[in-house]
Design an enzyme around this catalytic site. Structure first.
Site, PDB file in Angstrom:
ATOM      1  N   ASP A 508       0.666  -1.148  -0.311  1.00  0.00           N
ATOM      2  CA  ASP A 508      -0.372   0.221  -0.365  1.00  0.00           C
ATOM      3  C   ASP A 508       0.993   1.376  -0.076  1.00  0.00           C
ATOM      4  OD1 ASP A 508      -2.667  -1.684  -0.216  1.00  0.00           O
ATOM      5  OD2 ASP A 508      -2.645  -1.436   2.311  1.00  0.00           O
ATOM      6  N   ASP A 510       1.007   3.560   2.325  1.00  0.00           N
ATOM      7  CA  ASP A 510       0.789   4.089   3.155  1.00  0.00           C
ATOM      8  C   ASP A 510       1.974   3.730   4.241  1.00  0.00           C
ATOM      9  OD1 ASP A 510       0.028   1.376   3.805  1.00  0.00           O
ATOM     10  OD2 ASP A 510      -1.615   1.963   4.777  1.00  0.00           O
ATOM     11  N   ASP A 512       2.408   1.354   6.647  1.00  0.00           N
ATOM     12  CA  ASP A 512       2.279   0.261   6.963  1.00  0.00           C
ATOM     13  C   ASP A 512       3.251  -0.529   5.745  1.00  0.00           C
ATOM     14  OD1 ASP A 512       1.268   0.167   9.170  1.00  0.00           O
ATOM     15  OD2 ASP A 512       0.052  -0.748   8.738  1.00  0.00           O
TER      16      ASP A 512
END
Ligand code: 1YM
Length: 647
Positions: A508, A510, A512
């Site tokens: 992803d 993001d 993480d």
């Protein structure tokens, strides 16, 4: 009559002008050939080229301070207090020497005089290339009497260099704006990138004072003074401090030597990690793939510690330390300066010069051995650390053999979660390494199973920072990656066993996701480095938005792109356009994932370069290390990226 006018009368001037224009035109036609790329990397390269000339002047002993400024509008100004580029008429070209330096290709180096050009960019080009690729460039030279000035636009000038005032000072100032017609992607400089490089130059050239300012935001000017009397010794200390590593010994070891026109220096210190950081430089250029100087240093270090152990009966018969043992937890800088560097390899990142290996090897062997004998307590700490590494290596070997016996290493027992492809020829195969089961599920359904394999990752992240190689062989997160790729790791790594030509990390966009990318890149960098230098590792770029109107669908990779699609689809009559922000890969259905991120015809994947892996490795040390201060500093600096990072 002035020389240049005479030349003009004789027609030489015109011919020269034509030659000059053709030369610089060639740079504008194929900028990549001269500065590597017209992306951000090439853009920053312009600054290095000009700064390198000032550093040369400092190394020649005539300049003590270099001022580098980013001005509003991303204009760069570099000023030094050296002798000033000569402004007299160049006998052959019939124009001012300074103009020659800025308009004739390859004249950037020192013509005439001997000596060596120590600094110098990747492709050995200089001021004229920067001039050719600048929308405008202004050169000011102070020679202790007069101020000389000349302005260029895209390498061309209307007026000769002329005197615009008087001065008692000396120095050269260059101001330029990168040409947006050439640097289409961006002409905006990254402060951190320039800072890192300028700092590196200040470390490599002890005593040179570089003052770097970012004045783009008038309300918030930033200035940094880079001045290190300790040179590369302070470089080692800086690395330990910024990565939060505790030095094993009090002082940095420093050795240096001269042979003919060449010099070599090494600074080194061990720390409390298991990680090896060796940065090597030839004529101030970072040799990311090492080369003869680095090999010379490594050979000497292994030999010194083995001979030391034998001499003091610390090594039993048949016991031997190998390179990996003596480099565990070592930070070292190797810097050589030569009259003629030969750079090799695809990216010219490796020093060729064969004569440099024995020079560095003998110098380091003799001086380091002396140092250890004169500092027995430190010597013992270093030796013991190498022995501990050796024992860990033996333990790892056992773990590996056990793992082999369990036949975890052969393809008969590929990881259970791997959805393999049917094609066997690595030239065509790809593996997507995907974080999370739901994204893994979509990827499995969406892929082309003939040549695309999917490996979903699960389980807890291993803290590779604190783990030696033996820990990797039992780690539930990384072991499936190792078995799926087929190459094994560390000493056993064998690229000929690689099962997929492209290894694509899909995570992803993001925090993480960035965490998992950092982990995997660090892991590849430390234990399967050849995958990176060989160009097998890629990062997938999933879209951030879906923008649609009825059946018309667009995928956007940035806010700007999203807005552009909204406008496009809304059309004249401003129909309603829907926008969905993907919070994760898991939100995409298999078809969407295929269309946007996996279909070779439509996807964007980014090849990981060695530098990216080096960066990941640095970030990793900071994020995973146990020192709070550097981590805090990193998070503060990068707050917008790591807001929610739970560490
Ligand atoms: C802001 C960039 O270019 N400084 C600079 C360049 C030169 C000299 C001094 C210089 C060199 C020599 C003699 C020499 C250059 N001169 C030439 C050339 N700063 C910056 N400062 N006198 C002055 O090498 O002999 C090329 S670079 F060729 F004209 F001598």
């Amino acid at each position: 009559m002035a020389e240049n006018q005479k030349a003009a009368v004789n027609n030489e001037y015109d011919e020269n002008q034509i030659q000059v224009l053709e030369g610089l035109e060639a740079v504008r036609v194929r900028p990549g050939m001269y500065i590597g790329s017209t992306g951000p990397k090439g853009l920053h390269h312009l600054v290095y080229e000009i700064v390198d000339n000032a550093i040369d002047e400092a190394l020649a002993g005539y300049c003590s301070e270099i001022n580098v400024k980013i001005l509003p509008g991303d204009v760069i100004e570099v000023a030094d207090n050296g002798r000033g580029i000569p402004t007299g008429i160049h006998p052959k070209e019939g124009i001012s020497a300074a103009t020659v330096v800025y308009t004739i290709l390859h004249a950037g180096g020192k013509f005439g005089g001997g000596g060596y050009k120590v600094a110098g960019g990747l492709h050995g080009v200089g001021a004229s290339v920067v001039n050719a690729l600048s929308e405008w460039l202004e050169l000011t030279v102070k020679d202790g009497k007069n101020i000389h000035f000349q302005r260029f636009e895209r390498g061309k000038y209307d007026e000769e260099i002329k005197i615009i005032g008087e001065t008692s000072e000396t120095g050269t100032t260059v101001k330029f704006k990168a040409d947006p017609l050439i640097f289409e992607e961006t002409t905006v400089y990254d402060y951190e990138i320039l800072l890192k490089r300028l700092r590196e130059q200040a470390f490599l050239n002890a005593g040179v004072r570089i003052v770097f300012s970012d004045l783009r935001n008038e309300a918030e000017p930033v200035t940094e003074v880079l001045h290190y009397e300790g040179g590369i010794r302070e470089f080692v200390e800086h690395i330990h401090k910024t990565r939060g590593l505790e030095p094993l010994t009090q002082k940095v070891i420093y050795v240096s030597g001269v042979q003919g026109d060449s010099t070599a220096e090494v600074a080194m210190q061990y720390n409390d990690s298991y990680n090896e950081v060796i940065l090597s430089f030839a004529n101030n250029i970072h040799t990311i793939d090492g080369g003869s100087h680095e090999t010379g240093f490594k050979n000497a270090l292994t030999k010194v510690l083995n001979d030391y152990g034998k001499k003091f009966n610390l090594l039993k018969d048949g016991e031997k330390l190998i390179g990996e043992d003596v480099r565990e937890g070592l930070t070292a800088i190797v810097s050589v300066k030569l009259t003629n560097c030969e750079f090799e390899g695809q990216t010219k990142g490796r020093l060729g010069n064969p004569e440099v290996r024995p020079f560095v090897e003998n110098m380091v062997y003799e001086k380091l051995m002396c140092y250890l004998e004169e500092n027995p307590a430190e010597a013992r700490d270093i030796f013991d650390k190498s022995m501990a590494a050796q024992r860990a290596r033996e333990a790892a070997k056992k773990a590996r053999e056990t793992a082999r016996r369990k036949s975890a290493m052969n393809s008969a027992s590929l990881p259970g979660k791997l959805a393999d492809c049917s094609e066997k020829d690595v030239e065509f195969t790809e593996i997507y390494i995907v974080e999370g089961d739901s994204a893994g599920g979509s990827a499995k359904q969406g892929r082309d199973r003939r040549y695309q394999a999917i490996l979903p990752l699960w389980g807890k992240m291993l803290n590779v920072e604190k783990a030696r190689i033996d820990k990797v062989y039992g780690n539930e997160k990384l072991m499936p990656v190792v078995t799926a790729l087929g190459t094994s790791i560390g000493e056993d790594f064998d690229i000929s066993k690689l099962r997929y030509g492209k290894i694509i990390i899909m995570a992803d966009a993001d925090v993480d996701g960035s965490h998992i990318r950092t982990l995997l890149l660090t892991f590849f960098f430390r234990f399967m480095r050849q995958l990176i230098s060989n160009g097998n590792v890629y990062i997938a770029q999933p879209p951030l938005f879906k923008v649609w109107r009825g059946k018309q669908v667009r995928y956007a990779f940035s806010d700007e792109e999203r807005d552009a699609y909204i406008k496009e689809l809304a059309g004249e009559n401003n129909a309603k356009v829907d926008v969905q922000r993907y919070k994760g890969l898991g939100e995409m259905d298999p078809d969407q994932l295929w269309e946007t991120t996996m279909d070779p015809e439509r996807r964007t994947i980014i090849k990981v370069e060695m530098e990216d892996a080096v960066k990941a490795d640095e970030i990793f040390t900071i994020l995973m290390g146990d020192k709070v201060a550097p981590r805090k500093e990193f998070i503060e600096k990068n707050a917008k990226f790591v807001e929610n990072l739970d560490i």
